[in-house]
Design a protein around this motif. Structure first.
Motif, PDB file in Angstrom:
ATOM      1  N   THR A  86      -2.823  24.692 -10.035  1.00 51.24           N
ATOM      2  CA  THR A  86      -3.608  25.948  -9.559  1.00 51.24           C
ATOM      3  C   THR A  86      -2.924  26.318  -8.127  1.00 51.24           C
ATOM      4  OG1 THR A  86      -5.357  24.861  -8.048  1.00 51.24           O
ATOM      5  CG2 THR A  86      -5.686  25.083 -10.490  1.00 51.24           C
ATOM      6  N   PRO A  87      -2.753  27.579  -7.971  1.00 46.18           N
ATOM      7  CA  PRO A  87      -1.994  28.061  -6.745  1.00 46.18           C
ATOM      8  C   PRO A  87      -2.649  27.341  -5.318  1.00 46.18           C
ATOM      9  CG  PRO A  87      -2.734  29.834  -8.163  1.00 46.18           C
ATOM     10  CD  PRO A  87      -3.404  28.768  -8.774  1.00 46.18           C
ATOM     11  N   SER A  88      -4.132  27.029  -5.359  1.00 45.36           N
ATOM     12  CA  SER A  88      -4.370  26.362  -4.255  1.00 45.36           C
ATOM     13  C   SER A  88      -3.932  24.942  -3.844  1.00 45.36           C
ATOM     14  CB  SER A  88      -6.089  25.772  -4.487  1.00 45.36           C
ATOM     15  OG  SER A  88      -6.276  25.187  -5.674  1.00 45.36           O
ATOM     16  N   GLN A  89      -3.154  24.462  -4.821  1.00 46.96           N
ATOM     17  CA  GLN A  89      -2.204  23.318  -4.657  1.00 46.96           C
ATOM     18  C   GLN A  89      -0.971  23.582  -3.994  1.00 46.96           C
ATOM     19  OE1 GLN A  89      -3.174  21.895  -8.774  1.00 46.96           O
ATOM     20  NE2 GLN A  89      -4.249  20.216  -8.161  1.00 46.96           N
ATOM     21  N   THR A  90      -0.578  24.601  -3.869  1.00 49.90           N
ATOM     22  CA  THR A  90       0.489  24.937  -3.078  1.00 49.90           C
ATOM     23  C   THR A  90       0.470  24.264  -1.659  1.00 49.90           C
ATOM     24  OG1 THR A  90       0.961  27.062  -4.448  1.00 49.90           O
ATOM     25  CG2 THR A  90       1.839  26.926  -2.017  1.00 49.90           C
ATOM     26  N   SER A  91       1.476  23.509  -1.527  1.00 51.14           N
ATOM     27  CA  SER A  91       1.258  22.700  -0.193  1.00 51.14           C
ATOM     28  C   SER A  91       2.571  21.986  -0.155  1.00 51.14           C
ATOM     29  CB  SER A  91       0.086  21.855  -0.513  1.00 51.14           C
ATOM     30  OG  SER A  91      -0.189  21.164   0.883  1.00 51.14           O
ATOM     31  N   VAL A  92       2.684  20.799   1.065  1.00 44.48           N
ATOM     32  CA  VAL A  92       3.684  19.952   1.064  1.00 44.48           C
ATOM     33  C   VAL A  92       3.129  18.718   1.052  1.00 44.48           C
ATOM     34  CG1 VAL A  92       5.440  19.277   2.702  1.00 44.48           C
ATOM     35  CG2 VAL A  92       4.833  21.567   2.698  1.00 44.48           C
ATOM     36  N   TYR A  93       3.777  18.052   0.257  1.00 46.57           N
ATOM     37  CA  TYR A  93       2.851  16.543  -0.168  1.00 46.57           C
ATOM     38  C   TYR A  93       3.930  15.384   0.338  1.00 46.57           C
ATOM     39  CZ  TYR A  93      -0.116  19.216  -3.497  1.00 46.57           C
ATOM     40  OH  TYR A  93      -1.016  19.821  -4.000  1.00 46.57           O
ATOM     41  N   PHE A  94       3.120  14.573   1.061  1.00 46.10           N
ATOM     42  CA  PHE A  94       3.932  13.365   1.537  1.00 46.10           C
ATOM     43  C   PHE A  94       3.553  12.086   0.921  1.00 46.10           C
ATOM     44  CE2 PHE A  94       6.564  15.291   4.717  1.00 46.10           C
ATOM     45  CZ  PHE A  94       5.674  16.411   5.257  1.00 46.10           C
ATOM     46  N   CYS A  95       4.347  11.251   0.751  1.00 47.41           N
ATOM     47  CA  CYS A  95       4.167   9.887   0.097  1.00 47.41           C
ATOM     48  C   CYS A  95       4.341   8.914   1.355  1.00 47.41           C
ATOM     49  CB  CYS A  95       4.974   9.780  -0.907  1.00 47.41           C
ATOM     50  SG  CYS A  95       4.980   7.870  -1.571  1.00 47.41           S
ATOM     51  N   ALA A  96       3.541   8.069   1.456  1.00 52.66           N
ATOM     52  CA  ALA A  96       3.724   6.913   2.693  1.00 52.66           C
ATOM     53  C   ALA A  96       3.469   5.458   2.159  1.00 52.66           C
ATOM     54  CB  ALA A  96       3.151   7.338   3.821  1.00 52.66           C
ATOM     55  N   SER A  97       4.102   4.738   2.757  1.00 57.27           N
ATOM     56  CA  SER A  97       3.771   3.219   2.197  1.00 57.27           C
ATOM     57  C   SER A  97       3.485   2.516   3.819  1.00 57.27           C
ATOM     58  CB  SER A  97       5.023   2.613   1.485  1.00 57.27           C
ATOM     59  OG  SER A  97       6.040   2.570   2.475  1.00 57.27           O
ATOM     60  N   GLY A  98       2.666   1.308   3.472  1.00 56.74           N
ATOM     61  CA  GLY A  98       2.460   0.443   4.624  1.00 56.74           C
ATOM     62  C   GLY A  98       2.180  -0.964   3.988  1.00 56.74           C
ATOM     63  N   ALA A  99       2.744  -1.815   4.776  1.00 60.57           N
ATOM     64  CA  ALA A  99       2.696  -3.286   4.446  1.00 60.57           C
ATOM     65  C   ALA A  99       1.331  -3.832   4.120  1.00 60.57           C
ATOM     66  CB  ALA A  99       3.416  -4.150   5.539  1.00 60.57           C
ATOM     67  N   PHE A 100       0.259  -3.575   4.928  1.00 58.16           N
ATOM     68  CA  PHE A 100      -0.965  -4.133   4.790  1.00 58.16           C
ATOM     69  C   PHE A 100      -1.813  -3.144   5.482  1.00 58.16           C
ATOM     70  CE2 PHE A 100      -0.378  -5.360   9.039  1.00 58.16           C
ATOM     71  CZ  PHE A 100       0.735  -5.698   9.195  1.00 58.16           C
TER      72      PHE A 100
ATOM     73  N   ASN B 233       0.650  -1.274   0.053  1.00 59.80           N
ATOM     74  CA  ASN B 233       0.148  -0.003   0.114  1.00 59.80           C
ATOM     75  C   ASN B 233       0.782   0.974  -0.130  1.00 59.80           C
ATOM     76  OD1 ASN B 233      -2.046  -1.696   0.193  1.00 59.80           O
ATOM     77  ND2 ASN B 233      -2.055  -1.743   2.576  1.00 59.80           N
ATOM     78  N   MET B 234       0.439   2.043  -0.787  1.00 62.87           N
ATOM     79  CA  MET B 234       1.015   3.559  -0.805  1.00 62.87           C
ATOM     80  C   MET B 234       0.007   4.560  -0.902  1.00 62.87           C
ATOM     81  SD  MET B 234       4.405   2.951  -3.333  1.00 62.87           S
ATOM     82  CE  MET B 234       5.112   4.467  -2.825  1.00 62.87           C
ATOM     83  N   TYR B 235       0.572   5.646  -0.309  1.00 62.27           N
ATOM     84  CA  TYR B 235      -0.570   6.898  -0.060  1.00 62.27           C
ATOM     85  C   TYR B 235       0.101   8.155  -0.428  1.00 62.27           C
ATOM     86  CZ  TYR B 235      -2.096   3.047   2.786  1.00 62.27           C
ATOM     87  OH  TYR B 235      -2.751   1.857   3.593  1.00 62.27           O
ATOM     88  N   TRP B 236      -0.663   9.039  -0.880  1.00 57.62           N
ATOM     89  CA  TRP B 236      -0.184  10.584  -1.056  1.00 57.62           C
ATOM     90  C   TRP B 236      -1.249  11.338  -0.106  1.00 57.62           C
ATOM     91  CZ3 TRP B 236       3.723  12.689  -3.194  1.00 57.62           C
ATOM     92  CH2 TRP B 236       4.612  12.204  -3.894  1.00 57.62           C
TER      93      TRP B 236
ATOM     94  N   SER C 271      -1.261  -1.527   9.152  1.00 60.01           N
ATOM     95  CA  SER C 271       0.108  -1.387   9.614  1.00 60.01           C
ATOM     96  C   SER C 271       0.506   0.028   9.672  1.00 60.01           C
ATOM     97  CB  SER C 271       0.900  -2.106   8.542  1.00 60.01           C
ATOM     98  OG  SER C 271       1.042  -1.312   7.131  1.00 60.01           O
ATOM     99  N   ASP C 272       1.652   0.542  10.275  1.00 60.87           N
ATOM    100  CA  ASP C 272       2.089   1.630  10.452  1.00 60.87           C
ATOM    101  C   ASP C 272       2.590   2.110   9.205  1.00 60.87           C
ATOM    102  OD1 ASP C 272       5.002   0.839  11.246  1.00 60.87           O
ATOM    103  OD2 ASP C 272       3.577  -0.455  12.313  1.00 60.87           O
ATOM    104  N   TYR C 273       2.607   3.313   8.834  1.00 60.13           N
ATOM    105  CA  TYR C 273       3.298   3.941   7.568  1.00 60.13           C
ATOM    106  C   TYR C 273       4.713   4.539   7.910  1.00 60.13           C
ATOM    107  CZ  TYR C 273      -1.703   4.467   6.282  1.00 60.13           C
ATOM    108  OH  TYR C 273      -2.803   4.400   5.602  1.00 60.13           O
ATOM    109  N   THR C 274       5.399   4.203   6.802  1.00 58.69           N
ATOM    110  CA  THR C 274       6.702   4.881   6.568  1.00 58.69           C
ATOM    111  C   THR C 274       6.630   5.926   5.628  1.00 58.69           C
ATOM    112  OG1 THR C 274       7.835   2.699   6.892  1.00 58.69           O
ATOM    113  CG2 THR C 274       8.996   4.411   5.922  1.00 58.69           C
TER     114      THR C 274
END
Lengths: 115, 112
Positions: free
Chosen positions: B82-96, B31-34, B99-102
């Motif tokens: 768009t300017p409203s998408q100015t932000s800090v973006y984080f990606c994360a992964s999880g085994a299942f 699993n991966m997340y944005w 589970s906790d994320y990295t």
């Protein structure tokens, strides 16, 4: 759908003090609760989690959290804080069914430890 | 050591332009997340993936697409920034599930 609330946006304590960061959740089923820490300019790091069993769970660096079903809470505690504990702390919740297993984060609590 | 690496670390984009944020994980997690992080909002889930070839909408998917071409890579695409998408973006992964994320170290995006 699960929700999580962190009532304190900012907490300031002195080094050596104890601290409790509060987290309340809402969800109707089995729930996973966790805490993450974010130091300035970095990504989040996992601290600890609870699903079942002993309601007090231990994490890294002396942190612990206690689950209370009656209060719908999962507060994070540390007996004696160090300046390096200054960071933003996020409580997170996920459920056990369907798409609810994804983590939902609170808005975070900034902990400032004053020397 | 298992890790999640995001690139670029910083990005300036013009309004209407296309932006691609990349994420690579060596954890062999399914699993991966944005997420995006904004003051006053905490972290909000944009898209996630169960594995190679799958993408799912999160809580705030509008204006974003995602691509998971392999187990290791998960991209976030802003077709018309768009300017409203100015932000800090984080990606994360999880085994299942549950589970906790990295997490990766984040990408700071400024849309002007």
């Amino acid at each position: 759908t699960q929700t999580v609330s962190q009532s304190d946006a900012h907490v300031t304590v002195f080094e050596g003090d104890s601290v409790e960061l509060r987290c309340n959740y809402s969800y109707g089923g089995s729930i996973y609760l966790s805490w993450y820490i974010q130091h300035h300019g970095h990504g989040l790091q996992f601290l600890l989690k609870y699903y079942s069993g002993n309601p007090v769970v231990q994490g890294v660096n002396g942190f612990e959290a206690e689950f209370s079903k009656s209060d719908s809470s999962f507060h994070l505690r540390k007996a004696s804080v160090h300046w390096s504990d200054s960071a933003v702390y996020f409580c997170a919740v996920s459920g056990s069914g369907g798409s609810n297993y994804k983590l939902t984060f609170g808005k975070g609590t900034l902990l400032t430890v004053t020397p | 050591e298992a890790a999640v690496t995001q690139s670029p670390r910083n990005k300036v984009a013009v309004t209407g332009g296309k932006v691609t944020l990349s994420c690579n994980q060596t954890n062999n997690h399914n699993n991966m997340y944005w997420y995006r992080q904004d003051t006053g909002h905490g972290l909000r889930l944009i898209h996630y993936s169960y594995g190679a070839g799958s993408t799912e909408k999160g809580d705030i998917p509008d204006g974003y697409k995602a691509s998971r071409p392999s187990q290791e890579n998960f991209s976030l695409i802003l077709e018309l920034a768009t300017p409203s998408q100015t932000s800090v973006y984080f990606c994360a992964s999880g085994a299942f599930k549950n589970s906790d994320y990295t997490f990766g170290s984040g990408t700071r995006l400024l849309v002007i």
